[in-house]
Design a protein around this motif. Structure first.
Motif, PDB file in Angstrom:
ATOM      1  N   LEU A  78      44.944  65.445  35.371  1.00  0.00           N
ATOM      2  CA  LEU A  78      44.023  66.533  35.035  1.00  0.00           C
ATOM      3  C   LEU A  78      43.542  67.270  36.283  1.00  0.00           C
ATOM      4  CD1 LEU A  78      41.904  64.844  32.212  1.00  0.00           C
ATOM      5  CD2 LEU A  78      43.644  66.627  31.959  1.00  0.00           C
ATOM      6  N   LEU A  79      43.314  66.523  37.358  1.00  0.00           N
ATOM      7  CA  LEU A  79      42.846  67.157  38.598  1.00  0.00           C
ATOM      8  C   LEU A  79      43.914  68.062  39.209  1.00  0.00           C
ATOM      9  CD1 LEU A  79      40.910  64.243  40.358  1.00  0.00           C
ATOM     10  CD2 LEU A  79      39.936  66.298  39.309  1.00  0.00           C
ATOM     11  N   THR A  80      45.174  67.715  39.010  1.00  0.00           N
ATOM     12  CA  THR A  80      46.263  68.483  39.627  1.00  0.00           C
ATOM     13  C   THR A  80      46.923  69.457  38.662  1.00  0.00           C
ATOM     14  OG1 THR A  80      47.797  66.665  39.120  1.00  0.00           O
ATOM     15  CG2 THR A  80      46.784  66.683  41.313  1.00  0.00           C
ATOM     16  N   ALA A  81      46.475  69.490  37.404  1.00  0.00           N
ATOM     17  CA  ALA A  81      47.072  70.395  36.418  1.00  0.00           C
ATOM     18  C   ALA A  81      47.064  71.858  36.871  1.00  0.00           C
ATOM     19  CB  ALA A  81      46.355  70.253  35.073  1.00  0.00           C
ATOM     20  N   PRO A  82      46.022  72.337  37.564  1.00  0.00           N
ATOM     21  CA  PRO A  82      46.045  73.736  38.018  1.00  0.00           C
ATOM     22  C   PRO A  82      47.242  74.081  38.903  1.00  0.00           C
ATOM     23  CG  PRO A  82      43.820  72.869  38.156  1.00  0.00           C
ATOM     24  CD  PRO A  82      44.712  71.713  37.823  1.00  0.00           C
ATOM     25  N   ALA A  83      47.783  73.096  39.619  1.00  0.00           N
ATOM     26  CA  ALA A  83      48.935  73.374  40.486  1.00  0.00           C
ATOM     27  C   ALA A  83      50.134  73.820  39.662  1.00  0.00           C
ATOM     28  CB  ALA A  83      49.281  72.128  41.302  1.00  0.00           C
ATOM     29  N   GLY A  84      50.402  73.092  38.552  1.00  0.00           N
ATOM     30  CA  GLY A  84      51.512  73.479  37.701  1.00  0.00           C
ATOM     31  C   GLY A  84      51.278  74.821  37.033  1.00  0.00           C
ATOM     32  N   ILE A  85      50.042  75.041  36.579  1.00  0.00           N
ATOM     33  CA  ILE A  85      49.707  76.315  35.934  1.00  0.00           C
ATOM     34  C   ILE A  85      49.816  77.461  36.939  1.00  0.00           C
ATOM     35  CG2 ILE A  85      47.861  77.595  34.802  1.00  0.00           C
ATOM     36  CD1 ILE A  85      46.822  74.892  33.750  1.00  0.00           C
ATOM     37  N   PHE A  86      49.381  77.212  38.171  1.00  0.00           N
ATOM     38  CA  PHE A  86      49.433  78.241  39.217  1.00  0.00           C
ATOM     39  C   PHE A  86      50.874  78.658  39.504  1.00  0.00           C
ATOM     40  CE2 PHE A  86      49.989  79.232  43.733  1.00  0.00           C
ATOM     41  CZ  PHE A  86      49.141  80.328  43.866  1.00  0.00           C
ATOM     42  N   THR A  87      51.792  77.699  39.516  1.00  0.00           N
ATOM     43  CA  THR A  87      53.190  78.013  39.803  1.00  0.00           C
ATOM     44  C   THR A  87      53.778  78.904  38.727  1.00  0.00           C
ATOM     45  OG1 THR A  87      53.430  75.862  40.878  1.00  0.00           O
ATOM     46  CG2 THR A  87      55.449  77.020  40.286  1.00  0.00           C
ATOM     47  N   VAL A  88      53.555  78.547  37.467  1.00  0.00           N
ATOM     48  CA  VAL A  88      54.087  79.344  36.368  1.00  0.00           C
ATOM     49  C   VAL A  88      53.431  80.719  36.329  1.00  0.00           C
ATOM     50  CG1 VAL A  88      54.356  79.475  33.870  1.00  0.00           C
ATOM     51  CG2 VAL A  88      54.637  77.282  35.022  1.00  0.00           C
ATOM     52  N   ALA A  89      52.100  80.745  36.468  1.00  0.00           N
ATOM     53  CA  ALA A  89      51.393  82.025  36.453  1.00  0.00           C
ATOM     54  C   ALA A  89      51.812  82.901  37.631  1.00  0.00           C
ATOM     55  CB  ALA A  89      49.881  81.787  36.485  1.00  0.00           C
TER      56      ALA A  89
ATOM     57  N   ALA B  44      52.553  62.519  30.103  1.00  0.00           N
ATOM     58  CA  ALA B  44      52.184  61.979  31.414  1.00  0.00           C
ATOM     59  C   ALA B  44      53.323  62.166  32.410  1.00  0.00           C
ATOM     60  CB  ALA B  44      51.819  60.505  31.281  1.00  0.00           C
ATOM     61  N   CYS B  45      54.557  61.895  31.980  1.00  0.00           N
ATOM     62  CA  CYS B  45      55.720  62.043  32.859  1.00  0.00           C
ATOM     63  C   CYS B  45      55.907  63.494  33.294  1.00  0.00           C
ATOM     64  CB  CYS B  45      56.983  61.555  32.158  1.00  0.00           C
ATOM     65  SG  CYS B  45      57.052  59.780  31.851  1.00  0.00           S
ATOM     66  N   LEU B  46      55.890  64.410  32.325  1.00  0.00           N
ATOM     67  CA  LEU B  46      56.123  65.817  32.630  1.00  0.00           C
ATOM     68  C   LEU B  46      55.003  66.401  33.477  1.00  0.00           C
ATOM     69  CD1 LEU B  46      57.463  67.041  29.164  1.00  0.00           C
ATOM     70  CD2 LEU B  46      58.786  66.705  31.258  1.00  0.00           C
ATOM     71  N   MET B  47      53.767  66.012  33.172  1.00  0.00           N
ATOM     72  CA  MET B  47      52.640  66.531  33.937  1.00  0.00           C
ATOM     73  C   MET B  47      52.633  65.978  35.358  1.00  0.00           C
ATOM     74  SD  MET B  47      50.905  68.750  32.244  1.00  0.00           S
ATOM     75  CE  MET B  47      49.311  68.789  33.064  1.00  0.00           C
ATOM     76  N   TRP B  48      53.024  64.714  35.501  1.00  0.00           N
ATOM     77  CA  TRP B  48      53.081  64.184  36.863  1.00  0.00           C
ATOM     78  C   TRP B  48      54.159  64.905  37.675  1.00  0.00           C
ATOM     79  CZ3 TRP B  48      49.803  60.898  39.280  1.00  0.00           C
ATOM     80  CH2 TRP B  48      50.159  60.568  40.604  1.00  0.00           C
TER      81      TRP B  48
ATOM     82  N   GLY C  58      55.541  67.941  36.992  1.00  0.00           N
ATOM     83  CA  GLY C  58      55.343  69.373  37.105  1.00  0.00           C
ATOM     84  C   GLY C  58      54.031  69.804  37.712  1.00  0.00           C
ATOM     85  N   SER C  59      53.049  68.888  37.776  1.00  0.00           N
ATOM     86  CA  SER C  59      51.732  69.268  38.309  1.00  0.00           C
ATOM     87  C   SER C  59      51.316  68.416  39.499  1.00  0.00           C
ATOM     88  CB  SER C  59      50.671  69.170  37.209  1.00  0.00           C
ATOM     89  OG  SER C  59      50.907  70.120  36.192  1.00  0.00           O
ATOM     90  N   ALA C  60      51.186  67.095  39.281  1.00  0.00           N
ATOM     91  CA  ALA C  60      50.700  66.226  40.358  1.00  0.00           C
ATOM     92  C   ALA C  60      51.646  66.255  41.556  1.00  0.00           C
ATOM     93  CB  ALA C  60      50.547  64.800  39.829  1.00  0.00           C
ATOM     94  N   SER C  61      52.929  66.110  41.301  1.00  0.00           N
ATOM     95  CA  SER C  61      53.894  66.136  42.408  1.00  0.00           C
ATOM     96  C   SER C  61      53.881  67.481  43.098  1.00  0.00           C
ATOM     97  CB  SER C  61      55.300  65.823  41.887  1.00  0.00           C
ATOM     98  OG  SER C  61      55.352  64.538  41.318  1.00  0.00           O
ATOM     99  N   PHE C  62      53.808  68.550  42.304  1.00  0.00           N
ATOM    100  CA  PHE C  62      53.802  69.890  42.880  1.00  0.00           C
ATOM    101  C   PHE C  62      52.562  70.113  43.738  1.00  0.00           C
ATOM    102  CE2 PHE C  62      57.460  72.074  41.431  1.00  0.00           C
ATOM    103  CZ  PHE C  62      57.422  73.329  42.013  1.00  0.00           C
ATOM    104  N   ALA C  63      51.441  69.578  43.294  1.00  0.00           N
ATOM    105  CA  ALA C  63      50.201  69.759  44.053  1.00  0.00           C
ATOM    106  C   ALA C  63      50.326  69.146  45.448  1.00  0.00           C
ATOM    107  CB  ALA C  63      49.038  69.132  43.297  1.00  0.00           C
ATOM    108  N   VAL C  64      50.882  67.934  45.508  1.00  0.00           N
ATOM    109  CA  VAL C  64      51.056  67.267  46.802  1.00  0.00           C
ATOM    110  C   VAL C  64      52.054  68.020  47.674  1.00  0.00           C
ATOM    111  CG1 VAL C  64      51.825  65.146  47.929  1.00  0.00           C
ATOM    112  CG2 VAL C  64      50.446  65.021  45.841  1.00  0.00           C
ATOM    113  N   VAL C  65      53.144  68.449  47.079  1.00  0.00           N
ATOM    114  CA  VAL C  65      54.182  69.156  47.838  1.00  0.00           C
ATOM    115  C   VAL C  65      53.654  70.488  48.367  1.00  0.00           C
ATOM    116  CG1 VAL C  65      56.428  70.288  47.654  1.00  0.00           C
ATOM    117  CG2 VAL C  65      56.083  68.037  46.633  1.00  0.00           C
ATOM    118  N   MET C  66      52.871  71.185  47.555  1.00  0.00           N
ATOM    119  CA  MET C  66      52.305  72.466  48.001  1.00  0.00           C
ATOM    120  C   MET C  66      51.407  72.284  49.218  1.00  0.00           C
ATOM    121  SD  MET C  66      51.418  74.132  44.270  1.00  0.00           S
ATOM    122  CE  MET C  66      50.433  75.456  44.930  1.00  0.00           C
TER     123      MET C  66
END
Length: 313
Positions: A14-25, A86-90, A92-100
């Motif tokens: 949930l804390l890293t969900a904005p990272a995935g949304i930011f990429t798509v947006a 959980a798998c897709l969000m990790w 698409g979001s959590a991993s992306f947040a760290v990589v960014m």
């Protein structure tokens, strides 16, 4: 224990969900055509790959054992959709947040040191495979239904798929922006490149790592040293394949040879793991799980009833 891991998992997601949304947006902002079509193409990935995996014996069973031996319903520990989310969000979001946060500084350091040859490898494989593997480990601990090596392979594949779709959407928007003729042509060219030249790269990398992590966790009768060696060893194999794939060769011929060599190692390896796990899953009649610590013979009978059900099927 699994409850603690599950809470940790969802808090991080949930804390890293904005990272995935930011990429798509961001892709839609860069090019509305590429962003919207990218989401359509990504949706095809997200539907097709899990559906194909669900047709195999490797897919974890979240439906069995929902009733007590007397027929009364019992509360399970998660469901297929929560595990997949959980798998897709990790991925698409959590991993992306760290990589960014980490990729650009790492590539900046390598450029200043003159290590251009490995800049994409260190900026990509280094943070990506580590954070995806940590997520796989956390997910395997969070769902009690996941207790076989092939469950790690499938979990890793779904985590990698989430990362891959998000990255493809981002690269598609970049391709659209760089094409001098049209956004549509650039988008199609980039998606074709990432689909047919090394198909499902992140899915395969994470599946390999996930298999090793689950093997280390769930293989009975092994020492702690063996588990650390096996888990870290398979993650290192996934990391090495990703590292080699991202090497920036100046010679075009060598670059193509590098891609071919990595493919000749990566795809036969994942094929072998799928074949091995498939055979083991087909003959596994002992699969069972409990929603928590067993404190009574009535709860113990759940495992026996589940095992009998598997033998019948």
């Amino acid at each position: 224990m699994s409850r603690m891991f599950k809470i940790t998992l969802w808090v991080l997601v949930l804390l890293t969900a904005p990272a995935g949304i930011f990429t798509v947006a961001g892709s839609v902002f860069i090019s509305p055509v590429s962003g919207l079509l990218g989401m359509v193409f990504g949706a095809v990935y997200l539907v097709l790959i899990p559906w194909l995996l669900s047709r195999t014996p490797l897919w974890p069973d979240f439906r069995s054992g929902r009733r007590m031996p007397d027929g009364s319903r019992r509360k399970g520990d998660g469901a297929t959709w929560t595990w997949m989310l959980a798998c897709l969000m990790w991925g698409g979001s959590a991993s992306f947040a760290v990589v960014m946060v980490t990729a650009l500084p790492i590539m900046g350091i390598t450029d200043k040191l003159g290590w251009v040859f490995v800049s994409a490898s260190l900026g990509g494989a280094y943070p990506e495979e580590i954070v995806k593997s940590l997520g796989i480990l956390l997910i395997l601990y969070s769902f009690r239904q996941l207790n076989r090596p092939w469950h790690g392979l499938v979990t890793g594949a779904i985590v990698g798929l989430g990362f891959e779709v998000n990255e493809n959407i981002l690269y598609g928007a970049t391709g659209a922006l760089m094409d001098p003729n049209s956004d549509f042509a650039g988008l199609i060219s980039m998606w074709q490149l990432r689909t047919f030249v090394g198909p499902l790269l992140h899915t395969v990398f994470s599946a390999i790592a996930g298999y090793g992590i689950a093997l280390a966790l769930f293989r009975a009768g092994k020492s702690a040293g063996w588990r650390w060696a096996v888990g870290c060893g398979w993650v290192f194999i996934a990391f090495t394949l990703h590292f080699a794939w991202n090497l920036l060769w100046e010679n075009t011929v060598i670059a193509y040879v590098n891609i071919v060599v990595v493919c000749l190692v990566m795809y036969p390896l994942i094929g072998y793991l799928i074949w091995t796990c498939w055979r083991q899953a087909r003959v596994d009649a002992s699969y069972a799980w409990a929603p928590g610590a067993i404190t009574s013979t009535r709860e113990l009978s759940l495992i026996d009833a589940h095992a009998v059900e598997n033998r019948r099927t």
